[in-house]
Scaffold this motif. Sequence first.
Motif, PDB file in Angstrom:
ATOM      1  N   ARG A 104       0.850  -1.271   0.029  1.00 26.02           N
ATOM      2  CA  ARG A 104       0.056   0.241   0.064  1.00 26.02           C
ATOM      3  C   ARG A 104       0.920   1.333  -0.044  1.00 26.02           C
ATOM      4  NH1 ARG A 104      -5.318  -0.903   0.899  1.00 26.02           N
ATOM      5  NH2 ARG A 104      -5.979  -2.898   1.541  1.00 26.02           N
ATOM      6  N   ALA A 108       0.842   4.174  -2.882  1.00 27.81           N
ATOM      7  CA  ALA A 108       0.446   5.444  -2.602  1.00 27.81           C
ATOM      8  C   ALA A 108       1.970   6.329  -3.120  1.00 27.81           C
ATOM      9  CB  ALA A 108       0.445   5.853  -0.990  1.00 27.81           C
ATOM     10  N   THR A 111       1.445   6.621  -7.066  1.00 25.75           N
ATOM     11  CA  THR A 111       0.476   7.195  -7.318  1.00 25.75           C
ATOM     12  C   THR A 111       0.719   8.972  -7.173  1.00 25.75           C
ATOM     13  OG1 THR A 111      -1.211   5.838  -6.318  1.00 25.75           O
ATOM     14  CG2 THR A 111      -2.095   8.049  -6.781  1.00 25.75           C
TER      15      THR A 111
END
Length: 208
Positions: A104, A108, A111
């Motif tokens: 995760r 992130a 992104t």
Amino acid sequence: MDRVVDAVLEQVGGWPAALVLGAAALVLALESGVLVGVLLPGSTTLVVLGLWSATAGAHPALPIAVAAAASTGGALHGWLRGHRHPGTGLPLGRLRPRAEPAVRQAQAWLTARPPGQTALVLAAAHWAAVTRTLTPRVAGGADVPLRLVAPVVTASCAAWATTVVLLSRQFGQQVADDAGWVPVAALAVLAGAVLVRRRLRHRSLPPP
């Protein structure tokens, strides 16, 4: 490394070309497309293809095309799996609770990258084991669009396959012995570029 390559070449030396290329394509597709692929020898497979094509008198374009297509297909499959499972895309198991936070965090981070930096990460990651398997899946989970992933991965796979196969044909066993520094150098260059970009951006910000 030399013993591994010698043993594989001894086994596949008498195989038909279709069988050699098919086996190599399967290994490369699985290595870049499924999570267990981190255990498969992608770079060694390219070295074997280069040495095999030289000893068998096959034109290098054939193993390069097969290897690049298989690795590209596997990477795009990994992106699709990550895109369909935007959480982590990891299978259920004991390792999932430990791996989820890292995945995760990577999603992130990716992104938040601009498209040019994302393309650089995708291109460099395909030259190193483990990141070749995980980065496309993370990119899918981070909603990196396929229109960015597909051309970058295709170009990087083609460059990777061409470089290793041709060097193996030219320099033989020496490539197998010295190939370990290539992923390290690629990741070092990527890390340096990210740090320089971050420092320049930090200097450009007005003081509080």
